[in-house]
Design a protein around this motif. Structure first.
Motif, PDB file in Angstrom:
ATOM      1  N   THR A  47      12.307   5.736  20.875  1.00  0.00           N
ATOM      2  CA  THR A  47      10.924   5.000  21.141  1.00  0.00           C
ATOM      3  C   THR A  47      11.040   4.396  19.666  1.00  0.00           C
ATOM      4  OG1 THR A  47       9.735   6.989  20.426  1.00  0.00           O
ATOM      5  CG2 THR A  47      10.250   7.513  22.568  1.00  0.00           C
ATOM      6  N   GLU A  48       9.080   4.594  19.373  1.00  0.00           N
ATOM      7  CA  GLU A  48       9.536   3.237  18.293  1.00  0.00           C
ATOM      8  C   GLU A  48       9.968   4.730  17.371  1.00  0.00           C
ATOM      9  OE1 GLU A  48       6.215   1.790  15.582  1.00  0.00           O
ATOM     10  OE2 GLU A  48       5.940   1.465  17.305  1.00  0.00           O
ATOM     11  N   ARG A  49       9.094   5.849  17.867  1.00  0.00           N
ATOM     12  CA  ARG A  49       9.179   7.078  16.658  1.00  0.00           C
ATOM     13  C   ARG A  49      10.726   6.930  16.280  1.00  0.00           C
ATOM     14  NH1 ARG A  49       7.108  12.654  17.168  1.00  0.00           N
ATOM     15  NH2 ARG A  49       8.024  13.810  15.307  1.00  0.00           N
ATOM     16  N   GLY A  50      11.859   7.071  17.423  1.00  0.00           N
ATOM     17  CA  GLY A  50      12.618   7.244  17.193  1.00  0.00           C
ATOM     18  C   GLY A  50      13.460   6.266  16.596  1.00  0.00           C
ATOM     19  N   TRP A  51      13.439   5.487  16.311  1.00  0.00           N
ATOM     20  CA  TRP A  51      13.971   4.261  16.372  1.00  0.00           C
ATOM     21  C   TRP A  51      13.450   4.105  14.070  1.00  0.00           C
ATOM     22  CZ3 TRP A  51      18.291   1.291  17.381  1.00  0.00           C
ATOM     23  CH2 TRP A  51      18.254   1.070  18.693  1.00  0.00           C
ATOM     24  N   GLU A  52      12.896   4.571  13.552  1.00  0.00           N
ATOM     25  CA  GLU A  52      12.382   4.820  12.107  1.00  0.00           C
ATOM     26  C   GLU A  52      13.169   6.685  11.938  1.00  0.00           C
ATOM     27  OE1 GLU A  52       7.678   5.466  12.418  1.00  0.00           O
ATOM     28  OE2 GLU A  52       8.030   3.676  12.379  1.00  0.00           O
ATOM     29  N   LEU A  53      12.891   7.121  12.572  1.00  0.00           N
ATOM     30  CA  LEU A  53      13.865   8.126  12.505  1.00  0.00           C
ATOM     31  C   LEU A  53      15.781   7.710  12.419  1.00  0.00           C
ATOM     32  CD1 LEU A  53      13.943  11.666  11.652  1.00  0.00           C
ATOM     33  CD2 LEU A  53      14.722  11.717  13.902  1.00  0.00           C
ATOM     34  N   ARG A  54      16.264   6.559  13.017  1.00  0.00           N
ATOM     35  CA  ARG A  54      17.548   6.630  13.258  1.00  0.00           C
ATOM     36  C   ARG A  54      17.711   5.962  11.736  1.00  0.00           C
ATOM     37  NH1 ARG A  54      20.026   1.585  15.004  1.00  0.00           N
ATOM     38  NH2 ARG A  54      22.028   2.218  15.649  1.00  0.00           N
ATOM     39  N   ASP A  55      16.871   5.551  11.095  1.00  0.00           N
ATOM     40  CA  ASP A  55      16.606   4.513  10.121  1.00  0.00           C
ATOM     41  C   ASP A  55      17.163   5.105   9.064  1.00  0.00           C
ATOM     42  OD1 ASP A  55      16.586   2.326  11.837  1.00  0.00           O
ATOM     43  OD2 ASP A  55      14.630   1.604  11.192  1.00  0.00           O
ATOM     44  N   VAL A  56      16.620   6.883   8.961  1.00  0.00           N
ATOM     45  CA  VAL A  56      16.661   7.386   8.252  1.00  0.00           C
ATOM     46  C   VAL A  56      17.894   8.115   8.055  1.00  0.00           C
ATOM     47  CG1 VAL A  56      15.341   9.337   6.971  1.00  0.00           C
ATOM     48  CG2 VAL A  56      14.359   7.759   7.777  1.00  0.00           C
ATOM     49  N   LEU A  57      18.526   8.708   8.846  1.00  0.00           N
ATOM     50  CA  LEU A  57      19.449   9.387   9.300  1.00  0.00           C
ATOM     51  C   LEU A  57      20.462   9.429   9.660  1.00  0.00           C
ATOM     52  CD1 LEU A  57      17.441  12.203  12.357  1.00  0.00           C
ATOM     53  CD2 LEU A  57      17.854  12.322   9.272  1.00  0.00           C
ATOM     54  N   GLU A  58      20.857   7.344  10.280  1.00  0.00           N
ATOM     55  CA  GLU A  58      21.804   6.876  10.720  1.00  0.00           C
ATOM     56  C   GLU A  58      22.744   7.310   8.778  1.00  0.00           C
ATOM     57  OE1 GLU A  58      24.457   3.505  12.589  1.00  0.00           O
ATOM     58  OE2 GLU A  58      22.333   3.491  12.071  1.00  0.00           O
ATOM     59  N   PRO A  59      22.177   6.503   8.043  1.00  0.00           N
ATOM     60  CA  PRO A  59      22.488   5.930   5.856  1.00  0.00           C
ATOM     61  C   PRO A  59      23.144   7.501   5.554  1.00  0.00           C
ATOM     62  CG  PRO A  59      21.094   4.894   6.620  1.00  0.00           C
ATOM     63  CD  PRO A  59      20.921   5.968   7.824  1.00  0.00           C
ATOM     64  N   MET A  60      22.175   8.457   5.937  1.00  0.00           N
ATOM     65  CA  MET A  60      22.733   9.747   5.568  1.00  0.00           C
ATOM     66  C   MET A  60      23.635  10.405   6.336  1.00  0.00           C
ATOM     67  SD  MET A  60      18.726  11.731   5.467  1.00  0.00           S
ATOM     68  CE  MET A  60      19.324  12.842   4.608  1.00  0.00           C
ATOM     69  N   ALA A  61      23.945  10.265   7.103  1.00  0.00           N
ATOM     70  CA  ALA A  61      24.948  10.750   8.090  1.00  0.00           C
ATOM     71  C   ALA A  61      26.999  10.094   7.391  1.00  0.00           C
ATOM     72  CB  ALA A  61      25.005  10.519   9.538  1.00  0.00           C
ATOM     73  N   VAL A  62      25.874   9.030   7.171  1.00  0.00           N
ATOM     74  CA  VAL A  62      27.468   7.813   7.127  1.00  0.00           C
ATOM     75  C   VAL A  62      27.616   8.550   5.945  1.00  0.00           C
ATOM     76  CG1 VAL A  62      28.167   5.282   6.209  1.00  0.00           C
ATOM     77  CG2 VAL A  62      26.491   5.730   8.654  1.00  0.00           C
ATOM     78  N   GLU A  63      27.174   8.810   4.675  1.00  0.00           N
ATOM     79  CA  GLU A  63      27.057   8.902   3.452  1.00  0.00           C
ATOM     80  C   GLU A  63      27.830  10.181   3.667  1.00  0.00           C
ATOM     81  OE1 GLU A  63      24.765  10.194  -1.215  1.00  0.00           O
ATOM     82  OE2 GLU A  63      23.461   9.211   0.591  1.00  0.00           O
TER      83      GLU A  63
END
Length: 114
Positions: A47-63
């Motif tokens: 959902t839109e909320r899911g995309w927003e969360l992904r944009d926050v969490l994905e860089p954290m996972a990569v790091e």
């Protein structure tokens, strides 16, 4: 992506994936719906909320992944990933073999009483 595809990609069992998807749906991160004519095949969509969360969490996972393999060469990372994947597959196969013989692995919470 279907539940089965997600489970395979994440190296999770389908029941675990199902539970996670239910919770994500309850929290408004995904919407599940049928795609095409197959009524049993349900896909999960952010959902839109899911995309927003992904944009926050994905860089954290990569790091986090970068930190975890710091100091290892690319070849060492490949060997490590191959080894860990092999271990996971071995354990999954052992669980399947045990289930075929009627054995059930107890949940870890029940082992805390031992």
């Amino acid at each position: 992506m279907s539940q089965r595809e997600l489970a395979e990609r994440a190296n999770l069992t389908e029941p675990t994936t199902h539970t996670a998807l239910l919770r994500m749906e309850e929290q408004g991160f995904i919407a599940r719906r049928n795609v095409g004519d197959n009524r049993r095949r349900v896909h999960a969509f952010l959902t839109e909320r899911g995309w927003e969360l992904r944009d926050v969490l994905e860089p954290m996972a990569v790091e986090s992944n970068d930190i975890a393999v710091k100091g290892l060469s690319e070849d060492e990372v490949k060997v490590l990933r191959h080894g860990l994947t092999t271990i996971i597959r071995n354990l999954e196969q052992d669980e399947k073999d045990g289930a075929a013989r009627g054995l059930r692995v107890p949940p870890t919470r029940s082992l805390a009483k031992i």
